[in-house]
Motif scaffolding. Structure first.
Motif, PDB file in Angstrom:
ATOM      1  N   PHE A  42       0.811  -1.216   0.000  1.00 21.57           N
ATOM      2  CA  PHE A  42       0.000   0.000   0.000  1.00 21.57           C
ATOM      3  C   PHE A  42       0.850   1.276   0.000  1.00 21.57           C
ATOM      4  CE2 PHE A  42      -2.817  -3.195   1.917  1.00 21.57           C
ATOM      5  CZ  PHE A  42      -3.872  -3.101   1.032  1.00 21.57           C
ATOM      6  N   TYR A  43       2.157   1.109  -0.114  1.00 23.53           N
ATOM      7  CA  TYR A  43       3.073   2.242  -0.090  1.00 23.53           C
ATOM      8  C   TYR A  43       3.914   2.247  -1.362  1.00 23.53           C
ATOM      9  CZ  TYR A  43       2.077   2.748   4.873  1.00 23.53           C
ATOM     10  OH  TYR A  43       1.452   2.945   6.067  1.00 23.53           O
ATOM     11  N   THR A  44       4.447   3.413  -1.692  1.00 24.62           N
ATOM     12  CA  THR A  44       5.475   3.497  -2.709  1.00 24.62           C
ATOM     13  C   THR A  44       6.779   3.747  -1.969  1.00 24.62           C
ATOM     14  OG1 THR A  44       6.178   4.555  -4.756  1.00 24.62           O
ATOM     15  CG2 THR A  44       5.123   5.973  -3.156  1.00 24.62           C
ATOM     16  N   TRP A  45       7.800   2.954  -2.329  1.00 25.27           N
ATOM     17  CA  TRP A  45       9.046   2.980  -1.572  1.00 25.27           C
ATOM     18  C   TRP A  45      10.146   2.462  -2.467  1.00 25.27           C
ATOM     19  CZ3 TRP A  45      10.854  -1.404   1.926  1.00 25.27           C
ATOM     20  CH2 TRP A  45      11.960  -1.031   2.683  1.00 25.27           C
ATOM     21  N   SER A  46      11.306   3.066  -2.419  1.00 29.07           N
ATOM     22  CA  SER A  46      12.422   2.638  -3.254  1.00 29.07           C
ATOM     23  C   SER A  46      13.079   1.384  -2.711  1.00 29.07           C
ATOM     24  CB  SER A  46      13.463   3.755  -3.369  1.00 29.07           C
ATOM     25  OG  SER A  46      14.119   3.949  -2.121  1.00 29.07           O
ATOM     26  N   GLY A  47      12.890   1.090  -1.461  1.00 24.13           N
ATOM     27  CA  GLY A  47      13.510  -0.069  -0.847  1.00 24.13           C
ATOM     28  C   GLY A  47      14.763   0.281  -0.086  1.00 24.13           C
ATOM     29  N   PHE A  48      15.306   1.470  -0.349  1.00 23.21           N
ATOM     30  CA  PHE A  48      16.541   1.879   0.308  1.00 23.21           C
ATOM     31  C   PHE A  48      16.355   3.098   1.204  1.00 23.21           C
ATOM     32  CE2 PHE A  48      17.941  -0.278  -3.579  1.00 23.21           C
ATOM     33  CZ  PHE A  48      18.685  -1.292  -3.004  1.00 23.21           C
ATOM     34  N   SER A  49      15.532   4.013   0.778  1.00 21.91           N
ATOM     35  CA  SER A  49      15.344   5.233   1.565  1.00 21.91           C
ATOM     36  C   SER A  49      14.307   4.990   2.660  1.00 21.91           C
ATOM     37  CB  SER A  49      14.885   6.381   0.659  1.00 21.91           C
ATOM     38  OG  SER A  49      13.550   6.170   0.258  1.00 21.91           O
ATOM     39  N   MET A  52       8.616   6.418   2.881  1.00 21.82           N
ATOM     40  CA  MET A  52       7.546   5.582   2.369  1.00 21.82           C
ATOM     41  C   MET A  52       6.306   6.466   2.258  1.00 21.82           C
ATOM     42  SD  MET A  52       8.032   2.035   4.515  1.00 21.82           S
ATOM     43  CE  MET A  52       6.756   1.145   3.688  1.00 21.82           C
ATOM     44  N   ARG A  53       5.674   6.443   1.077  1.00 21.18           N
ATOM     45  CA  ARG A  53       4.488   7.271   0.859  1.00 21.18           C
ATOM     46  C   ARG A  53       3.287   6.361   0.644  1.00 21.18           C
ATOM     47  NH1 ARG A  53       2.229   9.586  -3.765  1.00 21.18           N
ATOM     48  NH2 ARG A  53       3.955   8.743  -4.984  1.00 21.18           N
ATOM     49  N   PHE A  54       2.238   6.561   1.430  1.00 18.99           N
ATOM     50  CA  PHE A  54       1.024   5.759   1.308  1.00 18.99           C
ATOM     51  C   PHE A  54       0.312   6.089   0.000  1.00 18.99           C
ATOM     52  CE2 PHE A  54      -3.506   4.907   2.046  1.00 18.99           C
ATOM     53  CZ  PHE A  54      -3.432   3.592   2.446  1.00 18.99           C
ATOM     54  N   VAL A  55       0.009   5.032  -0.795  1.00 18.69           N
ATOM     55  CA  VAL A  55      -0.685   5.235  -2.071  1.00 18.69           C
ATOM     56  C   VAL A  55      -1.971   4.428  -2.146  1.00 18.69           C
ATOM     57  CG1 VAL A  55       1.360   5.895  -3.385  1.00 18.69           C
ATOM     58  CG2 VAL A  55       0.725   3.467  -3.201  1.00 18.69           C
ATOM     59  N   GLY A  56      -2.303   3.711  -1.115  1.00 17.39           N
ATOM     60  CA  GLY A  56      -3.551   2.946  -1.100  1.00 17.39           C
ATOM     61  C   GLY A  56      -3.545   1.827  -2.130  1.00 17.39           C
ATOM     62  N   LEU A  57      -4.600   1.769  -2.930  1.00 16.44           N
ATOM     63  CA  LEU A  57      -4.746   0.699  -3.919  1.00 16.44           C
ATOM     64  C   LEU A  57      -4.130   1.048  -5.278  1.00 16.44           C
ATOM     65  CD1 LEU A  57      -8.409  -0.381  -3.126  1.00 16.44           C
ATOM     66  CD2 LEU A  57      -6.300  -1.532  -2.448  1.00 16.44           C
ATOM     67  N   ASP A  58      -3.429   2.179  -5.382  1.00 17.46           N
ATOM     68  CA  ASP A  58      -2.844   2.593  -6.659  1.00 17.46           C
ATOM     69  C   ASP A  58      -1.875   1.554  -7.221  1.00 17.46           C
ATOM     70  OD1 ASP A  58      -4.305   4.887  -6.567  1.00 17.46           O
ATOM     71  OD2 ASP A  58      -2.623   6.206  -6.025  1.00 17.46           O
ATOM     72  N   ASN A  59      -1.093   0.910  -6.369  1.00 23.95           N
ATOM     73  CA  ASN A  59      -0.164  -0.118  -6.852  1.00 23.95           C
ATOM     74  C   ASN A  59      -0.915  -1.273  -7.516  1.00 23.95           C
ATOM     75  OD1 ASN A  59       2.156   1.221  -6.033  1.00 23.95           O
ATOM     76  ND2 ASN A  59       2.173   0.234  -4.021  1.00 23.95           N
ATOM     77  N   PHE A  60      -2.048  -1.650  -6.936  1.00 22.60           N
ATOM     78  CA  PHE A  60      -2.831  -2.746  -7.500  1.00 22.60           C
ATOM     79  C   PHE A  60      -3.494  -2.336  -8.811  1.00 22.60           C
ATOM     80  CE2 PHE A  60      -2.588  -3.701  -2.974  1.00 22.60           C
ATOM     81  CZ  PHE A  60      -2.107  -4.998  -3.025  1.00 22.60           C
ATOM     82  N   VAL A  61      -3.951  -1.094  -8.896  1.00 24.40           N
ATOM     83  CA  VAL A  61      -4.555  -0.588 -10.132  1.00 24.40           C
ATOM     84  C   VAL A  61      -3.508  -0.574 -11.243  1.00 24.40           C
ATOM     85  CG1 VAL A  61      -5.576   1.452 -11.223  1.00 24.40           C
ATOM     86  CG2 VAL A  61      -6.340   0.733  -8.958  1.00 24.40           C
ATOM     87  N   ARG A  62      -2.304  -0.070 -10.932  1.00 25.04           N
ATOM     88  CA  ARG A  62      -1.216  -0.067 -11.923  1.00 25.04           C
ATOM     89  C   ARG A  62      -0.859  -1.487 -12.349  1.00 25.04           C
ATOM     90  NH1 ARG A  62       2.942   2.834  -8.930  1.00 25.04           N
ATOM     91  NH2 ARG A  62       4.336   1.359  -9.944  1.00 25.04           N
TER      92      ARG A  62
END
Length: 177
Positions: A42-49, A52-62
């Motif tokens: 439910f977040y967008t995150w680079s994995g290193f930094s 973390m920004r909450f994006v909800g269901l946007d990852n699933f829609v993409r």
């Protein structure tokens, strides 16, 4: 002398003590990481930094808009269905044959059918890579010897037949179960 209730409780404690380490390891290495990955989806995150920004269901829609993901998901479902149905059907058929009393060499056949089940995935991959190799593979080599060059295929490189090639390997491996 201890009564039945005390023995039952002691037996239950013993079973709990035996199961507890496995349960703790299962929760620690399976449940916690699974829940953590689901939460992170439910977040967008680079994995290193640390950002973390909450994006909800946007990852699933993409993900559902990505044609490669949809195709991979369809292939996975098709492979799962085909391998399960063929393995169960062929396995039940072979089990019926193996349980016949008058079958000579029944133990040998059972052994031969079960061996692929205990081989590692790496060994299975090596066997089928040798079978399906485009130039020096056993299948294409046999077709060449039989002067059936028109039937030779790029078994693992052709999108139309790679799924079937993988299904054959997976059925062969799981047939002994």
């Amino acid at each position: 002398m201890a009564g039945p209730a005390v023995r039952r409780r002691g037996s239950g404690l013993f079973v709990l003590a035996c199961l507890l380490p496995a349960l703790v390891l299962f929760v620690l290495f399976m449940i916690v990481p699974t829940v953590n990955v689901f939460r992170m989806s439910f977040y967008t995150w680079s994995g290193f930094s640390p950002d973390m920004r909450f994006v909800g269901l946007d990852n699933f829609v993409r993900l559902l808009d990505d044609t490669q993901f949809v195709r991979a998901f369809q292939n996975t479902v098709a492979l799962l269905v085909v391998v399960t149905v063929v393995t169960m059907g062929l396995g039940l058929f072979l089990a019926a044959i193996m349980t016949r009393q008058r079958l000579r060499g029944r133990t040998f056949y059972r052994f031969v059918l079960y061996v692929p089940s205990v081989l590692s995935v790496v060994v299975i991959a090596a066997i089928f890579s040798a079978l399906f190799d485009q130039e020096n593979g056993l299948i294409n080599g046999t077709l060449r010897l039989l002067s059936l060059d028109g039937l030779r295929q790029v078994w693992l490189g052709d999108q139309d037949i790679v799924l079937w090639s993988l299904a054959i390997a997976m059925v062969w491996q799981s047939l002994g179960y």
